[in-house]
Design an enzyme around this catalytic site. Structure first.
Site, PDB file in Angstrom:
ATOM      1  N   TRP A  76     -32.698 -11.956   3.736  1.00 14.00           N
ATOM      2  CA  TRP A  76     -33.965 -12.692   3.712  1.00 14.00           C
ATOM      3  C   TRP A  76     -34.031 -13.851   4.709  1.00 14.00           C
ATOM      4  CZ3 TRP A  76     -38.652 -12.700   1.223  1.00 14.00           C
ATOM      5  CH2 TRP A  76     -39.351 -13.903   1.158  1.00 14.00           C
TER       6      TRP A  76
ATOM      7  N   ASN B 218     -36.956 -17.043   5.604  1.00 13.83           N
ATOM      8  CA  ASN B 218     -38.319 -17.608   5.553  1.00 13.83           C
ATOM      9  C   ASN B 218     -38.483 -18.708   6.603  1.00 13.83           C
ATOM     10  OD1 ASN B 218     -36.861 -18.695   3.035  1.00 13.83           O
ATOM     11  ND2 ASN B 218     -38.639 -19.992   2.916  1.00 13.83           N
ATOM     12  N   ASP B 219     -38.705 -19.934   6.244  1.00 13.80           N
ATOM     13  CA  ASP B 219     -39.168 -20.925   7.233  1.00 13.80           C
ATOM     14  C   ASP B 219     -38.224 -21.131   8.423  1.00 13.80           C
ATOM     15  OD1 ASP B 219     -40.593 -21.279   4.918  1.00 13.80           O
ATOM     16  OD2 ASP B 219     -39.940 -23.321   4.571  1.00 13.80           O
TER      17      ASP B 219
ATOM     18  N   GLN C 121     -34.490 -20.770   7.076  1.00  8.20           N
ATOM     19  CA  GLN C 121     -34.192 -20.555   5.670  1.00  8.20           C
ATOM     20  C   GLN C 121     -33.660 -19.137   5.504  1.00  8.20           C
ATOM     21  OE1 GLN C 121     -35.315 -22.910   2.554  1.00  8.20           O
ATOM     22  NE2 GLN C 121     -34.119 -23.718   4.250  1.00  8.20           N
TER      23      GLN C 121
ATOM     24  N   TRP D  10     -36.191 -13.637  -1.325  1.00  6.52           N
ATOM     25  CA  TRP D  10     -35.987 -15.036  -1.728  1.00  6.52           C
ATOM     26  C   TRP D  10     -34.504 -15.287  -1.998  1.00  6.52           C
ATOM     27  CZ3 TRP D  10     -39.212 -18.649  -0.476  1.00  6.52           C
ATOM     28  CH2 TRP D  10     -39.142 -19.916  -1.079  1.00  6.52           C
TER      29      TRP D  10
ATOM     30  N   ARG E   5     -40.981 -32.677  -0.004  1.00  9.13           N
ATOM     31  CA  ARG E   5     -39.948 -31.904   0.702  1.00  9.13           C
ATOM     32  C   ARG E   5     -40.279 -31.715   2.186  1.00  9.13           C
ATOM     33  NH1 ARG E   5     -42.424 -28.507  -3.039  1.00  9.13           N
ATOM     34  NH2 ARG E   5     -43.663 -26.793  -2.196  1.00  9.13           N
ATOM     35  N   ASP E   6     -39.351 -31.053   2.884  1.00  6.73           N
ATOM     36  CA  ASP E   6     -39.538 -30.597   4.270  1.00  6.73           C
ATOM     37  C   ASP E   6     -39.659 -31.753   5.266  1.00  6.73           C
ATOM     38  OD1 ASP E   6     -39.651 -28.201   2.885  1.00  6.73           O
ATOM     39  OD2 ASP E   6     -41.835 -28.069   2.980  1.00  6.73           O
TER      40      ASP E   6
ATOM     41  N   GLU F 264     -46.915 -28.263   2.645  1.00  7.61           N
ATOM     42  CA  GLU F 264     -45.529 -27.929   2.937  1.00  7.61           C
ATOM     43  C   GLU F 264     -45.309 -28.048   4.444  1.00  7.61           C
ATOM     44  OE1 GLU F 264     -43.842 -24.985  -0.249  1.00  7.61           O
ATOM     45  OE2 GLU F 264     -45.333 -23.925   0.914  1.00  7.61           O
TER      46      GLU F 264
ATOM     47  N   TRP G 131     -43.977 -13.232   7.262  1.00  8.23           N
ATOM     48  CA  TRP G 131     -43.488 -12.571   6.049  1.00  8.23           C
ATOM     49  C   TRP G 131     -43.848 -11.101   6.051  1.00  8.23           C
ATOM     50  CZ3 TRP G 131     -46.509 -17.027   3.598  1.00  8.23           C
ATOM     51  CH2 TRP G 131     -47.883 -16.774   3.631  1.00  8.23           C
TER      52      TRP G 131
HETATM   53  N1  DQQ Z   1     -40.148 -23.005   1.834  1.00  7.23           N
HETATM   54  C1  DQQ Z   1     -39.027 -23.883   1.656  1.00  7.23           C
HETATM   55  C2  DQQ Z   1     -39.606 -25.171   1.225  1.00  7.23           C
HETATM   56  C3  DQQ Z   1     -40.947 -25.149   1.863  1.00  7.23           C
HETATM   57  C4  DQQ Z   1     -41.364 -23.722   1.677  1.00  7.23           C
HETATM   58  C5  DQQ Z   1     -38.012 -23.283   0.726  1.00  7.23           C
HETATM   59  C6  DQQ Z   1     -42.412 -23.253   2.637  1.00  7.23           C
HETATM   60  O1  DQQ Z   1     -38.794 -26.258   1.659  1.00  7.23           O
HETATM   61  O2  DQQ Z   1     -41.799 -26.075   1.286  1.00  7.23           O
HETATM   62  O3  DQQ Z   1     -37.451 -22.114   1.266  1.00  7.23           O
HETATM   63  O4  DQQ Z   1     -42.370 -21.867   2.840  1.00  7.23           O
END
Ligand code: DQQ
Length: 483
Positions: free
Chosen positions: A31, A33-34, A50, A58, A150-151, A206, A274
């Site tokens: 996986w 993601n960001d 990520q 996930w 976050r972030d 986010e 995605w």
């Molecule tokens: N994905 C992250 C978070 C963020 C979100 C977690 C956005 O930190 O807010 O994997 O896709």
């Protein structure tokens, strides 16, 4: 007698048709993601992301790491950050950024349950040591009821580190909270840099990203529940940001985008693309999520963003074919010698003045029409559209159309720049509107291209087609092993 499970149809099981992208960055399996911690450092593009190495849907979040000198040859480096039991990031190392502070490369990221901000430093950009004082921001500001925290997105200004946290103010809307620090470890909350309105721009922002571009500043946010990346351009004064123009970075499957300033002074953007099929299909594939192509951002006169694929991608081009002056109304399949493999292509389509209500291209078409994806400009609705109703015979693939507001100006003609990469398609329209979408054609012969016009005629004045080779992915040689 027990009934046997329903035999999956051949469309689902057709493994001869490759769905995995090859010109977009992905980890070898599982996986992504960001994009995280994008930084140009000592002549190299570092892209963290990520990473969920445990499953293709996930899972616990680590930071994966790619590096490149030219944006087309990449090395997949060892995991940069892993959750540590008993620590503030025990439940995952979530998104954040990379900076260099007094010569020391530093990652700043979010630990969760609860959301707190943490640091890790490195001497070689390979192994990362977590700060013993983590978390460096342990809780949201007193008196503020936040919907997320976050972030982190840091930058340096007037000798101070500034940092935005992706947040939201309960019952008000998404927000980017501003902190400052002399040293990255001691942080003082200042105020919200900018606050949205929950009806229009969502409840949690986010992945904020904030940077100067031309004579303006740009704030990117990925709002819950919109599932799109919004941009605001405007004025940054007295540590507050006032948006003057806004738009959507991409109308399709593109989220949590972040940018970096590179050695040529360019502002490059990557987003998370995605998947567009079921969780079950993701598990079966064993991979999920890709980074978009790098996009060069610039500011247009009206304050909106221009976005173009980075020119380095031209190094992926192989055979080139071109045709000119075709009437799109005929919707005939283009000759095979033009289309090539039909699956990993770059296309530049220029249209002349058109009467048609809709016009563009149909890609990944099977000869019998049972599979095809329509990419077009809807002149009546003034929208850029990807129609996926027949993109795939796989019942697990999403079928809804994706679109967004895009209008040609008086006298302007349509220019579509399209990247086909197996199940992933990126469309750039007139250098200012993007639409990334996922399609999963199942048939080995779904590789045709047709012109598309409805409600009148449209002239395709030129079409350039290049077959693209995959990115070069190199294995990491641990220090001392080489030679
Ligand atoms: N994905 C992250 C978070 C963020 C979100 C977690 C956005 O930190 O807010 O994997 O896709």
């Amino acid at each position: 007698m027990t009934s046997s499970p329903q035999t999956p149809d051949s469309a689902e099981t057709n493994t001869s048709v490759s769905q995995r992208p090859v010109t977009h960055l992905m980890p070898p399996s599982q996986w992504l993601n960001d994009p995280n911690g994008l930084i140009f450092h000592e002549g190299q593009y570092h892209l963290f992301y990520q990473y969920g190495p445990e499953k293709a849907n996930w899972g616990l979040k680590y930071w994966g790491h790619f590096v490149s000198r030219d944006l087309v040859t990449w090395t997949h480096l060892p995991i940069a950050l892993a959750p540590a039991p008993g620590s503030p990031d025990k439940d995952g190392c979530w998104s954040g950024s990379a900076v260099v502070h007094e010569g020391v490369p530093t990652l700043i990221y979010t630990g969760v349950h609860p959301e707190v901000q943490c640091l890790a430093t490195s001497e070689d950009m390979l192994t990362w040591r977590k700060h013993p004082g983590n978390p460096v921001i342990a809780a949201p500001p007193d008196g503020l009821e936040v919907t997320g925290f976050r972030d982190p997105c840091p930058w340096q200004e007037d000798g101070l580190w500034h940092l935005l946290l992706g947040s939201g103010i309960k019952d008000v809307g998404g927000a980017a909270l501003l902190y400052t620090s002399p040293d990255l470890t001691h942080w003082q909350y200042r105020h919200p840099l900018c606050v949205g309105n929950r009806e229009e721009t969502g409840t949690v922002w986010e992945c904020p990203d904030f940077f100067p571009l031309g004579d303006k500043w740009v704030l990117l946010v990925s709002p819950i529940p919109l599932g799109r990346v919004l941009y605001f351009t405007g004025t940054y004064r007295d540590k507050k940001f006032t948006p003057e123009a806004q738009g959507v970075c991409d109308f399709g499957d593109f989220y949590a985008a972040k940018s970096m300033l590179d050695g040529q002074g360019r502002r490059l953007l990557w987003g998370w693309v995605w998947e567009g099929w079921s969780d079950r299909a993701q598990h079966r594939a064993g991979w999920a999520g890709a980074l978009s192509l790098p996009r060069v951002l610039s500011l247009r006169k009206d304050g909106t963003l221009a976005m173009e694929p980075a020119p380095e991608l031209e190094a992926l081009r192989q055979q080139h074919r071109r045709l000119t002056d075709r009437n799109a109304e005929a919707q005939a399949a283009l000759p095979e010698e033009i289309v090539g493999n039909g699956r990993t292509l770059e296309l530049r389509a220029e249209f002349g003045a058109a009467e048609a209500r809709q016009y563009g291209l149909r890609v990944r078409c099977s000869p019998d029409g049972s599979e095809e994806t329509l990419l077009y400009y809807d002149a009546a609705e003034k929208r850029l559209v990807a129609e996926r109703a027949h993109s795939s015979l796989n019942p697990e693939a999403k079928r809804e159309a994706q679109s967004g507001a895009f209008a040609l100006e008086p006298g302007e003609t349509l220019s579509l720049h399209i990247f086909l990469d197996n199940s992933l398609v990126e469309v750039y329209a007139n250098g200012r509107a993007c639409l990334t979408t996922r399609i999963y054609p199942t048939r080995a012969d779904s590789c045709g291209i047709r012109l598309h016009a409805q409600g009148g005629s449209a002239l395709l004045t030129s079409l350039d087609v290049w077959t693209l080779r995959p990115l070069t992915m190199q294995a990491h040689e641990p220090p001392g092993k080489a030679g």
